[in-house]
Write a protein that holds these residues in place. Sequence first.
Motif, PDB file in Angstrom:
ATOM      1  N   SER A 222       0.832  -1.203   0.000  1.00  0.00           N
ATOM      2  CA  SER A 222       0.000   0.000   0.000  1.00  0.00           C
ATOM      3  C   SER A 222       0.867   1.254   0.000  1.00  0.00           C
ATOM      4  O   SER A 222       2.015   1.237   0.439  1.00  0.00           O
ATOM      5  N   HIS A 223       0.309   2.347  -0.488  1.00  0.00           N
ATOM      6  CA  HIS A 223       1.011   3.639  -0.447  1.00  0.00           C
ATOM      7  C   HIS A 223       0.832   4.311   0.911  1.00  0.00           C
ATOM      8  O   HIS A 223       1.335   5.401   1.155  1.00  0.00           O
ATOM      9  N   GLY A 224       0.140   3.641   1.794  1.00  0.00           N
ATOM     10  CA  GLY A 224      -0.211   4.154   3.117  1.00  0.00           C
ATOM     11  C   GLY A 224      -1.601   3.639   3.434  1.00  0.00           C
ATOM     12  O   GLY A 224      -2.434   3.499   2.536  1.00  0.00           O
ATOM     13  N   CYS A 225      -1.860   3.291   4.674  1.00  0.00           N
ATOM     14  CA  CYS A 225      -3.167   2.704   4.992  1.00  0.00           C
ATOM     15  C   CYS A 225      -3.502   2.878   6.470  1.00  0.00           C
ATOM     16  O   CYS A 225      -2.634   3.168   7.292  1.00  0.00           O
ATOM     17  N   MET A 226      -4.790   2.652   6.781  1.00  0.00           N
ATOM     18  CA  MET A 226      -5.260   2.581   8.157  1.00  0.00           C
ATOM     19  C   MET A 226      -6.191   1.383   8.295  1.00  0.00           C
ATOM     20  O   MET A 226      -7.038   1.152   7.425  1.00  0.00           O
ATOM     21  N   ILE A 227      -6.012   0.644   9.375  1.00  0.00           N
ATOM     22  CA  ILE A 227      -6.835  -0.529   9.652  1.00  0.00           C
ATOM     23  C   ILE A 227      -7.314  -0.437  11.093  1.00  0.00           C
ATOM     24  O   ILE A 227      -6.512  -0.205  12.002  1.00  0.00           O
ATOM     25  N   ASP A 289      -7.902   4.822  -0.070  1.00  0.00           N
ATOM     26  CA  ASP A 289      -7.933   5.835   0.990  1.00  0.00           C
ATOM     27  C   ASP A 289      -9.003   5.479   2.016  1.00  0.00           C
ATOM     28  O   ASP A 289      -9.991   4.804   1.697  1.00  0.00           O
ATOM     29  N   GLY A 290      -8.832   5.936   3.235  1.00  0.00           N
ATOM     30  CA  GLY A 290      -9.788   5.636   4.287  1.00  0.00           C
ATOM     31  C   GLY A 290      -9.362   4.452   5.131  1.00  0.00           C
ATOM     32  O   GLY A 290      -8.273   3.896   4.966  1.00  0.00           O
ATOM     33  N   VAL A 291     -10.233   4.056   6.034  1.00  0.00           N
ATOM     34  CA  VAL A 291      -9.951   2.989   7.006  1.00  0.00           C
ATOM     35  C   VAL A 291     -10.617   1.695   6.566  1.00  0.00           C
ATOM     36  O   VAL A 291     -11.769   1.686   6.131  1.00  0.00           O
ATOM     37  N   THR A 292      -9.876   0.582   6.676  1.00  0.00           N
ATOM     38  CA  THR A 292     -10.448  -0.746   6.500  1.00  0.00           C
ATOM     39  C   THR A 292     -10.741  -1.302   7.891  1.00  0.00           C
ATOM     40  O   THR A 292      -9.883  -1.248   8.777  1.00  0.00           O
ATOM     41  N   VAL A 293     -11.950  -1.829   8.093  1.00  0.00           N
ATOM     42  CA  VAL A 293     -12.391  -2.226   9.438  1.00  0.00           C
ATOM     43  C   VAL A 293     -12.623  -3.733   9.515  1.00  0.00           C
ATOM     44  O   VAL A 293     -13.340  -4.308   8.684  1.00  0.00           O
ATOM     45  N   PHE A 294     -12.012  -4.362  10.504  1.00  0.00           N
ATOM     46  CA  PHE A 294     -12.230  -5.769  10.836  1.00  0.00           C
ATOM     47  C   PHE A 294     -12.894  -5.846  12.208  1.00  0.00           C
ATOM     48  O   PHE A 294     -12.844  -4.900  12.991  1.00  0.00           O
ATOM     49  N   ASN A 295     -13.486  -7.026  12.510  1.00  0.00           N
ATOM     50  CA  ASN A 295     -13.862  -7.293  13.896  1.00  0.00           C
ATOM     51  C   ASN A 295     -12.897  -8.314  14.473  1.00  0.00           C
ATOM     52  O   ASN A 295     -11.909  -8.694  13.827  1.00  0.00           O
ATOM     53  N   THR A 296     -13.177  -8.779  15.681  1.00  0.00           N
ATOM     54  CA  THR A 296     -12.222  -9.622  16.412  1.00  0.00           C
ATOM     55  C   THR A 296     -12.412 -11.112  16.178  1.00  0.00           C
ATOM     56  O   THR A 296     -11.850 -11.933  16.902  1.00  0.00           O
ATOM     57  N   VAL A 297     -13.223 -11.483  15.167  1.00  0.00           N
ATOM     58  CA  VAL A 297     -13.351 -12.906  14.803  1.00  0.00           C
ATOM     59  C   VAL A 297     -13.028 -13.109  13.326  1.00  0.00           C
ATOM     60  O   VAL A 297     -13.510 -14.034  12.686  1.00  0.00           O
ATOM     61  N   GLY A 298     -12.197 -12.227  12.767  1.00  0.00           N
ATOM     62  CA  GLY A 298     -11.708 -12.429  11.412  1.00  0.00           C
ATOM     63  C   GLY A 298     -12.633 -12.016  10.300  1.00  0.00           C
ATOM     64  O   GLY A 298     -12.509 -12.515   9.176  1.00  0.00           O
ATOM     65  N   HIS A 299     -13.574 -11.091  10.564  1.00  0.00           N
ATOM     66  CA  HIS A 299     -14.485 -10.612   9.526  1.00  0.00           C
ATOM     67  C   HIS A 299     -14.063  -9.221   9.065  1.00  0.00           C
ATOM     68  O   HIS A 299     -13.779  -8.348   9.904  1.00  0.00           O
ATOM     69  N   ASN A 325      -4.726   9.672  14.476  1.00  0.00           N
ATOM     70  CA  ASN A 325      -4.728  10.238  15.820  1.00  0.00           C
ATOM     71  C   ASN A 325      -6.152  10.406  16.339  1.00  0.00           C
ATOM     72  O   ASN A 325      -6.451  10.125  17.505  1.00  0.00           O
ATOM     73  N   THR A 326      -7.062  10.858  15.458  1.00  0.00           N
ATOM     74  CA  THR A 326      -8.466  11.014  15.843  1.00  0.00           C
ATOM     75  C   THR A 326      -9.138   9.657  16.022  1.00  0.00           C
ATOM     76  O   THR A 326      -9.851   9.419  17.007  1.00  0.00           O
ATOM     77  N   LEU A 327      -8.911   8.744  15.072  1.00  0.00           N
ATOM     78  CA  LEU A 327      -9.529   7.418  15.111  1.00  0.00           C
ATOM     79  C   LEU A 327      -9.135   6.656  16.371  1.00  0.00           C
ATOM     80  O   LEU A 327      -9.976   6.008  17.017  1.00  0.00           O
ATOM     81  N   CYS A 336      -6.032  -0.070  16.443  1.00  0.00           N
ATOM     82  CA  CYS A 336      -5.930   0.784  15.262  1.00  0.00           C
ATOM     83  C   CYS A 336      -4.497   0.739  14.737  1.00  0.00           C
ATOM     84  O   CYS A 336      -3.549   0.944  15.500  1.00  0.00           O
ATOM     85  N   PHE A 337      -4.346   0.481  13.435  1.00  0.00           N
ATOM     86  CA  PHE A 337      -3.036   0.377  12.784  1.00  0.00           C
ATOM     87  C   PHE A 337      -2.914   1.458  11.717  1.00  0.00           C
ATOM     88  O   PHE A 337      -3.879   1.782  11.025  1.00  0.00           O
ATOM     89  N   PHE A 338      -1.713   1.999  11.577  1.00  0.00           N
ATOM     90  CA  PHE A 338      -1.488   3.084  10.621  1.00  0.00           C
ATOM     91  C   PHE A 338      -0.132   2.908   9.952  1.00  0.00           C
ATOM     92  O   PHE A 338       0.874   2.621  10.611  1.00  0.00           O
ATOM     93  N   LYS A 339      -0.108   3.049   8.615  1.00  0.00           N
ATOM     94  CA  LYS A 339       1.150   3.116   7.868  1.00  0.00           C
ATOM     95  C   LYS A 339       1.143   4.404   7.053  1.00  0.00           C
ATOM     96  O   LYS A 339       0.218   4.649   6.288  1.00  0.00           O
TER      97      LYS A 339
END
Length: 353
Positions: A222-227, A289-299, A325-327, A336-339
């Motif tokens: 990725s060129h940069g991402c948030m998860i 662009d934007g955040v990709t969202v998972f839950n805690t059971v692999g979805h 920082n806001t998220l 929350c993960f950020f690259k």
Amino acid sequence: MTQNMFFDPRQDIVKELRAFLHQLNTENSESLVDGIFKIIETLPHCKEEGKILKPNIIISLKALDECVRFEHQQINIKISTGEKQSATYKRALKVCAPLARADQSIYISLDRNNIEFGILLKTAAKAINTLAKDRQDYLPITIDYNSIISIKIDHDTGALTVCHKNTTFKIYTILTPDKPDERPPLENTLAEAICRDITDNSVKNDIKSNLLPSLTKSINNSHGCMIAVVDNNKNSIQKLEEHLHDGIYLDNPIDFTKAFAKAKESKGLAEHLFLQELLDIKEQMINMDGVTVFNTVGHLLAYKVFVKINMMTQHDGGARSRAFNTLSRLKIIDYCFFKSQDGGKEFKLNRKI
């Protein structure tokens, strides 16, 4: 006199740097050692939007206007101040490096109570960096070289030079920002978060070990991402949509736990091909662009989710860093993960894994 070092461990670099600076007899000498080491550690990796930056850095051991005087001309543009700690040196480099042209320098000034940093303009920067004292014969500039330390990097040879007057301290190795054994890779912590609430431990470990290389590949490409990772309940998703309504929430979340399990159990090719296609789609989502969202059971629940930045919070990074920082302050976000585009990575845990 020049002291050379070849591929020494970081503790030896700190030791030699401390000995090099001991001759200066400055106040807060230990914080100066920590600060210069932070620059040595950070400078070779300095980038902005993928472009390698090569700033020269000037450290004045007292207020800048006491070290450099230029009659009737401003020599600097002040950007900010901070406490006398290594984090301020790193912040100065991050904030000022994209601003400084090749003929300018970043200055870090050690005042009595704090650190000031900004851009040192062309004439003063050139005079200091070349140690051209004869310039003072025809320019109305006065420089106290006893109170000046300069730091440069040669990106061709990898040599990094710390200079005070006629003495230089050279390092011919590039340090990584973190020790390899200091902590596990952030991608590993992210995979653990995404699998946290899978109840069967054998399944959890199997999914985590299979998901990790795919996540790492997606992030690196990725060129940069948030998860982000949220708790596995409908209330969490509802609250997330209320806070972050600008995004694409999947009616049918992608169930990687189920897909991995089917691929493992199956002897046919179809399930493996289906899993690979899901992983490819996941990579495309993470790269947007934007955040990709998972839950805690692999979805995988959502992607291209945009964060409204809190403009009241002081933060030095770009748009993605500010969004992270806001998220990370939202209570509904467990992890929350950020690259960043220059490759830097951060991970925020709001709950223990």
